[in-house]
Motif scaffolding. Structure first.
Motif, PDB file in Angstrom:
ATOM      1  N   THR A 121     -40.334  -7.162   3.882  1.00 33.74           N
ATOM      2  CA  THR A 121     -41.382  -6.249   4.470  1.00 33.74           C
ATOM      3  C   THR A 121     -41.325  -6.121   5.579  1.00 33.74           C
ATOM      4  O   THR A 121     -41.422  -5.228   6.487  1.00 33.74           O
ATOM      5  N   VAL A 122     -41.245  -7.327   6.368  1.00 30.72           N
ATOM      6  CA  VAL A 122     -41.144  -7.222   7.982  1.00 30.72           C
ATOM      7  C   VAL A 122     -39.803  -6.556   8.299  1.00 30.72           C
ATOM      8  O   VAL A 122     -40.182  -5.886   9.481  1.00 30.72           O
ATOM      9  N   MET A 123     -38.724  -6.785   7.804  1.00 28.18           N
ATOM     10  CA  MET A 123     -37.566  -6.140   8.116  1.00 28.18           C
ATOM     11  C   MET A 123     -37.835  -4.760   8.181  1.00 28.18           C
ATOM     12  O   MET A 123     -37.305  -3.729   9.008  1.00 28.18           O
ATOM     13  N   ILE A 124     -38.312  -4.101   6.965  1.00 33.45           N
ATOM     14  CA  ILE A 124     -38.582  -2.734   6.806  1.00 33.45           C
ATOM     15  C   ILE A 124     -39.562  -2.171   7.766  1.00 33.45           C
ATOM     16  O   ILE A 124     -39.087  -0.907   8.479  1.00 33.45           O
ATOM     17  N   CYS A 125     -40.543  -2.812   8.073  1.00 31.99           N
ATOM     18  CA  CYS A 125     -41.392  -2.152   9.140  1.00 31.99           C
ATOM     19  C   CYS A 125     -40.872  -2.264  10.310  1.00 31.99           C
ATOM     20  O   CYS A 125     -41.184  -1.554  11.346  1.00 31.99           O
ATOM     21  N   PHE A 126     -39.938  -3.477  10.720  1.00 36.86           N
ATOM     22  CA  PHE A 126     -39.271  -3.434  12.019  1.00 36.86           C
ATOM     23  C   PHE A 126     -38.378  -2.226  12.159  1.00 36.86           C
ATOM     24  O   PHE A 126     -38.166  -1.560  13.157  1.00 36.86           O
ATOM     25  N   LEU A 269     -42.208   4.101   6.414  1.00 38.63           N
ATOM     26  CA  LEU A 269     -41.868   2.834   6.265  1.00 38.63           C
ATOM     27  C   LEU A 269     -42.821   1.891   6.853  1.00 38.63           C
ATOM     28  O   LEU A 269     -43.229   0.629   6.037  1.00 38.63           O
ATOM     29  N   ILE A 270     -43.505   2.074   8.182  1.00 37.65           N
ATOM     30  CA  ILE A 270     -44.495   1.021   8.468  1.00 37.65           C
ATOM     31  C   ILE A 270     -45.784   1.123   7.258  1.00 37.65           C
ATOM     32  O   ILE A 270     -46.176  -0.191   7.346  1.00 37.65           O
ATOM     33  N   PHE A 271     -46.021   2.067   7.067  1.00 35.06           N
ATOM     34  CA  PHE A 271     -47.342   2.058   6.205  1.00 35.06           C
ATOM     35  C   PHE A 271     -47.090   1.608   4.923  1.00 35.06           C
ATOM     36  O   PHE A 271     -47.781   0.883   4.055  1.00 35.06           O
TER      37      PHE A 271
END
Length: 288
Positions: A121-126, A269-271
């Motif tokens: 999840t963190v990688m996708i948000c990044f 992606l962030i949401f």
């Protein structure tokens, strides 16, 4: 008004701050300084005439309020600074990495094992952050700084710290909490204020300055801190969607901003990551 309604209303009002801050014609530090003064004065008057002025005050929560105030003021400065470099839509989208950071920091602070899903999840948000910030066009450090991404990301980090610290303040009067925090902001920022920026402000500028100080700071953070201890982290992470929804809607309708294709992908992606973080908190809380 119950805690959920208070928090939802605070998010809706705060969602309009980007549009109103642009009307003040003040840089970030000076705007936050005036916001702190307005909120501190107005809420101090309200507190002095309230029936709860003789309530007991716990020293431990005073300490948390001061620490939370430091995080909050840095968050404000970074957030308004990001508006000077990028559109409200882009800045707000990056800023709302905060719920993901809350989960990540919460796992670290409480020594919970970080799962593979959380890291994904963190990688996708990044990746979403890079896309929404247009990082494909900024390949040098100077260009990266000029794009405003560090300011928006820094604001998200300090918003997450504000949320985690604010949940420790359960008994202190929310009005007094906000007075302490805005008082901390005045003391922190007064050495850095450039008074020359106030010489050429119009009546319209002052209207929006006072509006952001009294409504977007004093009233909103009274709602925010009076509801925060009564809500679960999962509920908070869901309700904060109201803020970016209002901000992006106003940016598109009132300023005619149009994100490009890659920025739209980045926002989604962030949401998406924020949604996963919210439901992770809800699941963990339902098991406790």
């Amino acid at each position: 008004m119950n805690a959920t309604m208070k928090f939802a209303l605070s998010m809706a009002i705060f969602g309009s701050i980007g549009y109103f801050s642009a009307k003040t014609n003040l840089p970030s530090i000076e705007l936050v300084f005036i916001r702190c003064i307005c909120a501190c004065v107005v809420l101090s008057i309200v507190y002095l005439f309230s029936r709860r002025k003789k309530e007991a005050v716990e020293k431990k929560e005073i300490g948390y309020s001061i620490l939370c105030g430091i995080f909050l003021v840095v968050n404000w400065v970074f957030f308004f600074r990001s508006f000077e470099y990028m559109s409200v839509t882009v800045a707000v989208s990056i800023y709302h990495l905060a719920p993901v950071l809350v989960v990540l920091l919460g796992s670290f602070l409480y020594r919970e094992r970080v799962s593979l899903k959380l890291m994904l999840t963190v990688m996708i948000c990044f990746i979403g952050t890079l896309l929404v910030g247009g990082m494909q066009d900024f390949l040098t450090f100077d260009a990266l700084m000029s794009a405003g991404l560090p300011w928006a990301f820094g604001a998200a980090l300090f918003y997450a710290l504000t949320t985690l610290t604010g949940k420790k303040i359960a008994k202190l009067n929310p009005i007094l909490t906000t007075i302490i925090q805005t008082g901390v902001g005045i003391v922190m920022l007064v050495p850095f204020v450039n008074w020359g920026y106030f010489n050429h402000l119009t009546g319209e500028n002052w209207f929006y300055i006072l509006l952001t100080g009294i409504i977007h700071t004093g009233f909103v953070y009274y709602l925010f801190f009076s509801s925060l201890p009564k809500l679960t982290s999962g509920t908070i992470a869901v309700l904060v969607f109201i803020d970016p929804a209002v901000a992006i809607f106003m940016d598109i309708v009132l300023t005619a901003y149009r994100p490009d294709f890659l920025q739209i992908i980045g926002i989604l992606l962030i949401f998406w990551g924020q949604t996963r973080a919210a439901f992770k908190r809800k699941r963990s809380e339902s098991l406790n």
